[in-house]
Design a protein around this motif. Structure first.
Motif, PDB file in Angstrom:
ATOM      1  N   PHE A   1      93.125 -22.080 -38.555  1.00  0.00           N
ATOM      2  CA  PHE A   1      94.026 -23.196 -38.787  1.00  0.00           C
ATOM      3  C   PHE A   1      93.324 -24.161 -39.731  1.00  0.00           C
ATOM      4  O   PHE A   1      92.167 -24.520 -39.481  1.00  0.00           O
ATOM      5  CB  PHE A   1      94.334 -23.945 -37.487  1.00  0.00           C
ATOM      6  CG  PHE A   1      95.063 -23.133 -36.458  1.00  0.00           C
ATOM      7  CD1 PHE A   1      96.448 -23.128 -36.402  1.00  0.00           C
ATOM      8  CD2 PHE A   1      94.363 -22.381 -35.524  1.00  0.00           C
ATOM      9  CE1 PHE A   1      97.114 -22.391 -35.443  1.00  0.00           C
ATOM     10  CE2 PHE A   1      95.022 -21.641 -34.555  1.00  0.00           C
ATOM     11  CZ  PHE A   1      96.409 -21.643 -34.523  1.00  0.00           C
ATOM     12  N   THR A   2      94.002 -24.586 -40.771  1.00  0.00           N
ATOM     13  CA  THR A   2      93.447 -25.621 -41.649  1.00  0.00           C
ATOM     14  C   THR A   2      94.470 -26.738 -41.800  1.00  0.00           C
ATOM     15  O   THR A   2      95.681 -26.489 -41.856  1.00  0.00           O
ATOM     16  CB  THR A   2      93.061 -25.080 -43.045  1.00  0.00           C
ATOM     17  OG1 THR A   2      94.201 -24.482 -43.642  1.00  0.00           O
ATOM     18  CG2 THR A   2      91.944 -24.061 -42.956  1.00  0.00           C
ATOM     19  N   ILE A   3      93.949 -27.943 -41.858  1.00  0.00           N
ATOM     20  CA  ILE A   3      94.758 -29.142 -42.030  1.00  0.00           C
ATOM     21  C   ILE A   3      94.220 -29.849 -43.260  1.00  0.00           C
ATOM     22  O   ILE A   3      93.005 -30.063 -43.369  1.00  0.00           O
ATOM     23  CB  ILE A   3      94.651 -30.062 -40.796  1.00  0.00           C
ATOM     24  CG1 ILE A   3      95.072 -29.314 -39.536  1.00  0.00           C
ATOM     25  CG2 ILE A   3      95.459 -31.341 -40.998  1.00  0.00           C
ATOM     26  CD1 ILE A   3      94.661 -29.982 -38.239  1.00  0.00           C
TER      27      ILE A   3
ATOM     28  N   SER B   1     100.151 -37.355 -39.245  1.00  0.00           N
ATOM     29  CA  SER B   1      98.854 -37.532 -39.894  1.00  0.00           C
ATOM     30  C   SER B   1      97.962 -36.332 -39.596  1.00  0.00           C
ATOM     31  O   SER B   1      98.175 -35.635 -38.592  1.00  0.00           O
ATOM     32  CB  SER B   1      98.177 -38.804 -39.381  1.00  0.00           C
ATOM     33  OG  SER B   1      97.761 -38.622 -38.034  1.00  0.00           O
ATOM     34  N   PRO B   2      96.948 -36.095 -40.420  1.00  0.00           N
ATOM     35  CA  PRO B   2      96.016 -35.004 -40.108  1.00  0.00           C
ATOM     36  C   PRO B   2      95.390 -35.163 -38.718  1.00  0.00           C
ATOM     37  O   PRO B   2      95.228 -34.173 -38.003  1.00  0.00           O
ATOM     38  CB  PRO B   2      94.964 -35.116 -41.213  1.00  0.00           C
ATOM     39  CG  PRO B   2      95.704 -35.700 -42.368  1.00  0.00           C
ATOM     40  CD  PRO B   2      96.659 -36.698 -41.734  1.00  0.00           C
ATOM     41  N   ALA B   3      95.098 -36.397 -38.323  1.00  0.00           N
ATOM     42  CA  ALA B   3      94.513 -36.626 -36.990  1.00  0.00           C
ATOM     43  C   ALA B   3      95.487 -36.222 -35.890  1.00  0.00           C
ATOM     44  O   ALA B   3      95.088 -35.617 -34.884  1.00  0.00           O
ATOM     45  CB  ALA B   3      94.100 -38.087 -36.835  1.00  0.00           C
ATOM     46  N   ASP B   4      96.775 -36.535 -36.080  1.00  0.00           N
ATOM     47  CA  ASP B   4      97.780 -36.154 -35.082  1.00  0.00           C
ATOM     48  C   ASP B   4      97.975 -34.637 -35.032  1.00  0.00           C
ATOM     49  O   ASP B   4      98.171 -34.066 -33.966  1.00  0.00           O
ATOM     50  CB  ASP B   4      99.114 -36.847 -35.364  1.00  0.00           C
ATOM     51  CG  ASP B   4      99.073 -38.336 -35.046  1.00  0.00           C
ATOM     52  OD1 ASP B   4      98.176 -38.778 -34.295  1.00  0.00           O
ATOM     53  OD2 ASP B   4      99.956 -39.057 -35.562  1.00  0.00           O
ATOM     54  N   VAL B   5      97.926 -33.991 -36.193  1.00  0.00           N
ATOM     55  CA  VAL B   5      98.050 -32.528 -36.222  1.00  0.00           C
ATOM     56  C   VAL B   5      96.857 -31.897 -35.512  1.00  0.00           C
ATOM     57  O   VAL B   5      97.017 -30.961 -34.726  1.00  0.00           O
ATOM     58  CB  VAL B   5      98.196 -32.006 -37.670  1.00  0.00           C
ATOM     59  CG1 VAL B   5      98.197 -30.477 -37.689  1.00  0.00           C
ATOM     60  CG2 VAL B   5      99.468 -32.546 -38.308  1.00  0.00           C
TER      61      VAL B   5
ATOM     62  N   PHE C   1     105.520 -29.652 -32.222  1.00  0.00           N
ATOM     63  CA  PHE C   1     104.749 -30.453 -31.266  1.00  0.00           C
ATOM     64  C   PHE C   1     103.983 -31.569 -31.972  1.00  0.00           C
ATOM     65  O   PHE C   1     103.946 -32.704 -31.495  1.00  0.00           O
ATOM     66  CB  PHE C   1     103.792 -29.551 -30.472  1.00  0.00           C
ATOM     67  CG  PHE C   1     102.989 -30.296 -29.452  1.00  0.00           C
ATOM     68  CD1 PHE C   1     103.601 -30.907 -28.373  1.00  0.00           C
ATOM     69  CD2 PHE C   1     101.613 -30.391 -29.572  1.00  0.00           C
ATOM     70  CE1 PHE C   1     102.860 -31.615 -27.426  1.00  0.00           C
ATOM     71  CE2 PHE C   1     100.862 -31.082 -28.637  1.00  0.00           C
ATOM     72  CZ  PHE C   1     101.487 -31.699 -27.548  1.00  0.00           C
ATOM     73  N   ALA C   2     103.392 -31.270 -33.123  1.00  0.00           N
ATOM     74  CA  ALA C   2     102.656 -32.283 -33.877  1.00  0.00           C
ATOM     75  C   ALA C   2     103.588 -33.400 -34.360  1.00  0.00           C
ATOM     76  O   ALA C   2     103.203 -34.574 -34.398  1.00  0.00           O
ATOM     77  CB  ALA C   2     101.936 -31.650 -35.068  1.00  0.00           C
ATOM     78  N   GLU C   3     104.810 -33.035 -34.714  1.00  0.00           N
ATOM     79  CA  GLU C   3     105.758 -34.014 -35.249  1.00  0.00           C
ATOM     80  C   GLU C   3     106.490 -34.817 -34.183  1.00  0.00           C
ATOM     81  O   GLU C   3     106.779 -35.994 -34.369  1.00  0.00           O
ATOM     82  CB  GLU C   3     106.790 -33.311 -36.142  1.00  0.00           C
ATOM     83  CG  GLU C   3     106.211 -32.748 -37.415  1.00  0.00           C
ATOM     84  CD  GLU C   3     107.208 -31.994 -38.251  1.00  0.00           C
ATOM     85  OE1 GLU C   3     106.972 -31.917 -39.479  1.00  0.00           O
ATOM     86  OE2 GLU C   3     108.209 -31.463 -37.722  1.00  0.00           O
ATOM     87  N   SER C   4     106.802 -34.164 -33.057  1.00  0.00           N
ATOM     88  CA  SER C   4     107.682 -34.809 -32.082  1.00  0.00           C
ATOM     89  C   SER C   4     107.107 -34.915 -30.667  1.00  0.00           C
ATOM     90  O   SER C   4     107.714 -35.556 -29.817  1.00  0.00           O
ATOM     91  CB  SER C   4     108.998 -34.027 -32.003  1.00  0.00           C
ATOM     92  OG  SER C   4     108.783 -32.760 -31.385  1.00  0.00           O
ATOM     93  N   GLY C   5     106.005 -34.232 -30.413  1.00  0.00           N
ATOM     94  CA  GLY C   5     105.486 -34.196 -29.047  1.00  0.00           C
ATOM     95  C   GLY C   5     106.168 -33.136 -28.200  1.00  0.00           C
ATOM     96  O   GLY C   5     105.873 -32.984 -27.021  1.00  0.00           O
TER      97      GLY C   5
END
Length: 181
Positions: A128-130, A46-50, A174-178
């Protein structure tokens, strides 16, 4: 069809192809006065997680691209005027950049002369843009560097682009898997 029309069609086709690519990196506008490195990819988060991942710089930045050899020595103060700093050992420290724009969940911009650029009379702007595109989270990283022609931007551009590409890949992972790798 005229040559001008054919060239315009070719450019448009190339742009459409580039925008459709799932992962892309492009060093563009390399001149004696500067270059732009752009990385863009869909992120399975999600954008928040990114955003959360982005702001945890020490957890995804590579140890190989720090002065101390340890990304855990990095800090990022996510507010205008904040420092992207590194502190290690007996009083050693370096300011990698200064945060100039924060729009939580959307944009982080840092004035940063990274790596070998720090000792040169150049200006680096890292953004950086999300964003959401339909139902997909898109992460984009743009690094613009400009300076006088005697700096040798043509030689520096591919080196800097390679390092920035590695960092982008680590952030996405990192955003996808930690995990950055």
């Amino acid at each position: 069809m005229t040559m001008k029309t054919l060239l315009a069609c070719a450019r448009w086709s190339a742009l459409c192809w580039w925008l459709a690519m799932p992962a892309c990196a492009a060093t563009g506008n390399v001149t004696p006065h500067g270059f732009i490195s752009i990385f863009r990819d869909e992120v399975n988060a999600s954008p928040a997680d990114v955003w959360r991942a982005l702001t945890q710089l020490p957890r995804w930045w590579s140890n190989d691209h720090t002065y101390s050899g340890q990304a855990t020595s990095l800090s990022l103060d996510v507010q205008a005027g904040g420092c992207w700093c590194e502190r290690w050992g007996d009083g050693n420290s370096v300011a990698h950049g200064q945060v100039v724009l924060v729009q939580p969940g959307r944009t982080l911009r840092v004035y940063a002369n990274l790596g070998p650029l720090q000792e040169l009379p150049v200006n680096g702007v890292l953004t950086f843009t999300i964003a959401m595109q339909e139902t997909k989270t898109i992460l984009r990283m743009t690094y613009r560097v400009s300076g006088p022609p005697d700096v040798g931007m043509e030689k520096l551009a591919p080196l800097v682009d390679g390092v920035m590409g590695q960092q982008f890949k680590r952030l996405k992972s990192f955003a996808e898997s930690g995990k950055p790798e």
